[in-house]
Scaffold this motif. Structure first.
Motif, PDB file in Angstrom:
ATOM      1  N   GLU A  46       0.831  -1.195   0.000  1.00 13.43           N
ATOM      2  CA  GLU A  46       0.000   0.000   0.000  1.00 13.43           C
ATOM      3  C   GLU A  46       0.869   1.249   0.000  1.00 13.43           C
ATOM      4  O   GLU A  46       2.060   1.204   0.307  1.00 13.43           O
ATOM      5  CB  GLU A  46      -0.933   0.024   1.211  1.00 13.43           C
ATOM      6  CG  GLU A  46      -0.199   0.167   2.533  1.00 13.43           C
ATOM      7  CD  GLU A  46      -1.142   0.331   3.715  1.00 13.43           C
ATOM      8  OE1 GLU A  46      -2.369   0.351   3.505  1.00 13.43           O
ATOM      9  OE2 GLU A  46      -0.645   0.458   4.837  1.00 13.43           O
ATOM     10  N   ILE A  47       0.262   2.366  -0.362  1.00 14.55           N
ATOM     11  CA  ILE A  47       0.869   3.684  -0.197  1.00 14.55           C
ATOM     12  C   ILE A  47       0.056   4.423   0.853  1.00 14.55           C
ATOM     13  O   ILE A  47      -1.175   4.538   0.730  1.00 14.55           O
ATOM     14  CB  ILE A  47       0.832   4.503  -1.508  1.00 14.55           C
ATOM     15  CG1 ILE A  47       1.531   3.773  -2.643  1.00 14.55           C
ATOM     16  CG2 ILE A  47       1.483   5.865  -1.291  1.00 14.55           C
ATOM     17  CD1 ILE A  47       1.377   4.475  -3.991  1.00 14.55           C
ATOM     18  N   THR A  48       0.715   4.912   1.871  1.00 11.52           N
ATOM     19  CA  THR A  48       0.029   5.761   2.847  1.00 11.52           C
ATOM     20  C   THR A  48       0.452   7.212   2.668  1.00 11.52           C
ATOM     21  O   THR A  48      -0.352   8.080   2.376  1.00 11.52           O
ATOM     22  CB  THR A  48       0.311   5.289   4.280  1.00 11.52           C
ATOM     23  OG1 THR A  48       1.725   5.100   4.449  1.00 11.52           O
ATOM     24  CG2 THR A  48      -0.394   3.986   4.577  1.00 11.52           C
ATOM     25  N   THR A  49       1.741   7.492   2.827  1.00  8.68           N
ATOM     26  CA  THR A  49       2.250   8.844   2.607  1.00  8.68           C
ATOM     27  C   THR A  49       3.077   8.954   1.329  1.00  8.68           C
ATOM     28  O   THR A  49       3.293  10.046   0.825  1.00  8.68           O
ATOM     29  CB  THR A  49       3.136   9.283   3.777  1.00  8.68           C
ATOM     30  OG1 THR A  49       4.308   8.453   3.831  1.00  8.68           O
ATOM     31  CG2 THR A  49       2.385   9.170   5.104  1.00  8.68           C
ATOM     32  N   GLY A  50       3.579   7.823   0.821  1.00  9.25           N
ATOM     33  CA  GLY A  50       4.450   7.834  -0.350  1.00  9.25           C
ATOM     34  C   GLY A  50       5.912   8.038  -0.016  1.00  9.25           C
ATOM     35  O   GLY A  50       6.776   8.017  -0.910  1.00  9.25           O
ATOM     36  N   LYS A  51       6.251   8.213   1.259  1.00  9.41           N
ATOM     37  CA  LYS A  51       7.634   8.505   1.634  1.00  9.41           C
ATOM     38  C   LYS A  51       8.572   7.329   1.365  1.00  9.41           C
ATOM     39  O   LYS A  51       9.736   7.522   1.032  1.00  9.41           O
ATOM     40  CB  LYS A  51       7.702   8.903   3.108  1.00  9.41           C
ATOM     41  CG  LYS A  51       7.071  10.255   3.402  1.00  9.41           C
ATOM     42  CD  LYS A  51       7.215  10.613   4.875  1.00  9.41           C
ATOM     43  CE  LYS A  51       6.601  11.966   5.168  1.00  9.41           C
ATOM     44  NZ  LYS A  51       6.724  12.315   6.611  1.00  9.41           N
ATOM     45  N   THR A  52       8.077   6.102   1.529  1.00  6.83           N
ATOM     46  CA  THR A  52       8.930   4.940   1.283  1.00  6.83           C
ATOM     47  C   THR A  52       9.408   4.929  -0.163  1.00  6.83           C
ATOM     48  O   THR A  52      10.603   4.768  -0.443  1.00  6.83           O
ATOM     49  CB  THR A  52       8.172   3.642   1.590  1.00  6.83           C
ATOM     50  OG1 THR A  52       7.787   3.631   2.954  1.00  6.83           O
ATOM     51  CG2 THR A  52       9.058   2.425   1.306  1.00  6.83           C
ATOM     52  N   PHE A  53       8.497   5.106  -1.104  1.00  4.36           N
ATOM     53  CA  PHE A  53       8.865   5.113  -2.513  1.00  4.36           C
ATOM     54  C   PHE A  53       9.768   6.298  -2.842  1.00  4.36           C
ATOM     55  O   PHE A  53      10.729   6.171  -3.602  1.00  4.36           O
ATOM     56  CB  PHE A  53       7.615   5.158  -3.394  1.00  4.36           C
ATOM     57  CG  PHE A  53       6.848   3.870  -3.421  1.00  4.36           C
ATOM     58  CD1 PHE A  53       7.470   2.687  -3.801  1.00  4.36           C
ATOM     59  CD2 PHE A  53       5.511   3.836  -3.083  1.00  4.36           C
ATOM     60  CE1 PHE A  53       6.769   1.494  -3.849  1.00  4.36           C
ATOM     61  CE2 PHE A  53       4.794   2.638  -3.122  1.00  4.36           C
ATOM     62  CZ  PHE A  53       5.430   1.474  -3.505  1.00  4.36           C
ATOM     63  N   ALA A  54       9.464   7.459  -2.285  1.00  2.01           N
ATOM     64  CA  ALA A  54      10.273   8.642  -2.573  1.00  2.01           C
ATOM     65  C   ALA A  54      11.694   8.470  -2.047  1.00  2.01           C
ATOM     66  O   ALA A  54      12.667   8.800  -2.745  1.00  2.01           O
ATOM     67  CB  ALA A  54       9.618   9.878  -1.959  1.00  2.01           C
ATOM     68  N   ASN A  55      11.842   7.962  -0.847  1.00  2.76           N
ATOM     69  CA  ASN A  55      13.171   7.739  -0.285  1.00  2.76           C
ATOM     70  C   ASN A  55      13.953   6.708  -1.090  1.00  2.76           C
ATOM     71  O   ASN A  55      15.144   6.870  -1.356  1.00  2.76           O
ATOM     72  CB  ASN A  55      13.063   7.277   1.173  1.00  2.76           C
ATOM     73  CG  ASN A  55      12.729   8.403   2.117  1.00  2.76           C
ATOM     74  OD1 ASN A  55      13.072   9.558   1.859  1.00  2.76           O
ATOM     75  ND2 ASN A  55      12.061   8.078   3.211  1.00  2.76           N
ATOM     76  N   LEU A  56      13.275   5.627  -1.467  1.00  3.42           N
ATOM     77  CA  LEU A  56      13.926   4.581  -2.246  1.00  3.42           C
ATOM     78  C   LEU A  56      14.360   5.107  -3.611  1.00  3.42           C
ATOM     79  O   LEU A  56      15.502   4.894  -4.048  1.00  3.42           O
ATOM     80  CB  LEU A  56      12.973   3.394  -2.405  1.00  3.42           C
ATOM     81  CG  LEU A  56      13.485   2.164  -3.152  1.00  3.42           C
ATOM     82  CD1 LEU A  56      14.758   1.626  -2.524  1.00  3.42           C
ATOM     83  CD2 LEU A  56      12.407   1.081  -3.173  1.00  3.42           C
ATOM     84  N   ALA A  57      13.463   5.801  -4.282  1.00  4.67           N
ATOM     85  CA  ALA A  57      13.783   6.320  -5.610  1.00  4.67           C
ATOM     86  C   ALA A  57      14.894   7.363  -5.550  1.00  4.67           C
ATOM     87  O   ALA A  57      15.767   7.416  -6.430  1.00  4.67           O
ATOM     88  CB  ALA A  57      12.535   6.920  -6.247  1.00  4.67           C
ATOM     89  N   GLU A  58      14.892   8.174  -4.524  1.00  6.61           N
ATOM     90  CA  GLU A  58      15.919   9.210  -4.391  1.00  6.61           C
ATOM     91  C   GLU A  58      17.313   8.615  -4.345  1.00  6.61           C
ATOM     92  O   GLU A  58      18.272   9.186  -4.864  1.00  6.61           O
ATOM     93  CB  GLU A  58      15.644  10.039  -3.134  1.00  6.61           C
ATOM     94  CG  GLU A  58      16.650  11.168  -2.905  1.00  6.61           C
ATOM     95  CD  GLU A  58      16.365  11.947  -1.644  1.00  6.61           C
ATOM     96  OE1 GLU A  58      17.212  12.772  -1.262  1.00  6.61           O
ATOM     97  OE2 GLU A  58      15.299  11.733  -1.023  1.00  6.61           O
ATOM     98  N   HIS A  59      17.446   7.435  -3.722  1.00  6.43           N
ATOM     99  CA  HIS A  59      18.750   6.787  -3.617  1.00  6.43           C
ATOM    100  C   HIS A  59      19.084   5.942  -4.839  1.00  6.43           C
ATOM    101  O   HIS A  59      20.260   5.737  -5.152  1.00  6.43           O
ATOM    102  CB  HIS A  59      18.798   5.909  -2.357  1.00  6.43           C
ATOM    103  CG  HIS A  59      18.888   6.701  -1.084  1.00  6.43           C
ATOM    104  ND1 HIS A  59      17.801   7.311  -0.533  1.00  6.43           N
ATOM    105  CD2 HIS A  59      19.953   6.971  -0.276  1.00  6.43           C
ATOM    106  CE1 HIS A  59      18.164   7.930   0.584  1.00  6.43           C
ATOM    107  NE2 HIS A  59      19.460   7.745   0.754  1.00  6.43           N
ATOM    108  N   LEU A  60      18.050   5.436  -5.528  1.00  4.83           N
ATOM    109  CA  LEU A  60      18.292   4.560  -6.677  1.00  4.83           C
ATOM    110  C   LEU A  60      18.539   5.328  -7.977  1.00  4.83           C
ATOM    111  O   LEU A  60      19.366   4.926  -8.797  1.00  4.83           O
ATOM    112  CB  LEU A  60      17.105   3.612  -6.871  1.00  4.83           C
ATOM    113  CG  LEU A  60      17.047   2.382  -5.986  1.00  4.83           C
ATOM    114  CD1 LEU A  60      15.754   1.616  -6.242  1.00  4.83           C
ATOM    115  CD2 LEU A  60      18.245   1.468  -6.228  1.00  4.83           C
TER     116      LEU A  60
END
Length: 258
Positions: A46-60
């Motif tokens: 699920e997406i709640t705030t989207g921070k997990t995806f944003a943090n992951l993408a920022e590093h990748l």
């Protein structure tokens, strides 16, 4: 199969599991190079705030010079299909089975984890690979395991996977169901939840991975009539004693089966 050296490491202050490690595939098991990747697909429940995806993408993203698009795939998007994309560092499309929104209303009360214990990464004495490192298949004998429970055919069973050991627990439950057993599969979790609504009971447990973060088993009051099978990978004496009830089956140590 993944390599031995972490590719990225980042933290998420908003998460109950703050420390994240991601390893690159082992060169002998994956013929592609990071430099050649054009599409990045990020999958979660699920997406709640989207921070997990944003943090992951920022590093990748800095490691993928030929990247052209990012695709997010989830079951439920609580940002109503758009909020998760605003913080992404690259052109991103989101896909979900359900979309919705929620609002937080603060209410004074006791949280499941009032101490807010952040813990550590934990450890395994003998780290088996049940998928966390990538695997073409699991090599334990499900038929042999199921034979232990054949004499209890007709008794409803409750399989509990501890911590990260979800997949082997599900495979065992699926195999037992195929043999005629009535099976319920559940997992302990580090996610705290409050009593009420769908949560009828909370059992707090010591983490068997030694992270010092409380674990929880929810709604165990609804499964009292089922014979319990606790599955783990962390060795003898690692489980919280309250998980093993008198009259149930002995715990299954999958780590000892490999």
């Amino acid at each position: 199969m993944i390599g031995k050296v972490p590719l990225i490491r980042f933290s998420e202050p908003h998460s109950h599991a703050e420390s994240h490690l991601l390893y690159a595939p082992a060169p002998n098991a994956w013929k592609y190079r990071l430099e050649d990747i054009a599409s990045l697909v990020l999958v979660d429940d699920e997406i709640t705030t989207g921070k997990t995806f944003a943090n992951l993408a920022e590093h990748l993203v800095p490691l993928l010079p030929r990247l052209k698009q990012i695709e997010i795939c989830v079951l439920t998007d609580w940002t109503d299909g758009g909020g998760a994309l605003e913080a992404m560092p690259f052109s991103t499309t989101s896909h979900s089975l359900l979309k919705g929104t929620f609002e937080w209303h603060w209410e004074r009360g006791e949280a499941a984890d009032p101490a807010g214990n952040r813990g550590n990464l934990g450890r395994l004495q003998r780290p088996p690979n049940f998928g966390r490192e990538g695997t073409p298949g699991l090599e334990f004998d499900l038929d042999h395991l199921c034979a232990v429970y054949e004499s209890h055919l007709g008794s409803p069973l409750h399989l509990i996977g501890t911590g990260e050991l979800h997949y082997p627990t599900f495979l065992l439950g699926e195999a037992l169901e195929a043999r005629g057993h009535d099976v319920l599969v559940q997992a302990t979790t580090r996610s705290p939840a409050r009593l009420g609504g769908a949560i009828s009971a909370i059992q707090q447990l010591r983490d068997n991975y030694e992270t010092e973060v409380p674990n929880y088993l929810y709604n165990a009051d609804q499964t009292k009539e089922r014979l319990r099978i606790v599955c783990h990978e962390t060795g003898p004496n690692s489980l919280d004693p309250s998980l093993i009830r008198k009259g149930d089956f002995p715990a299954v140590d999958f780590g000892a089966l490999l």
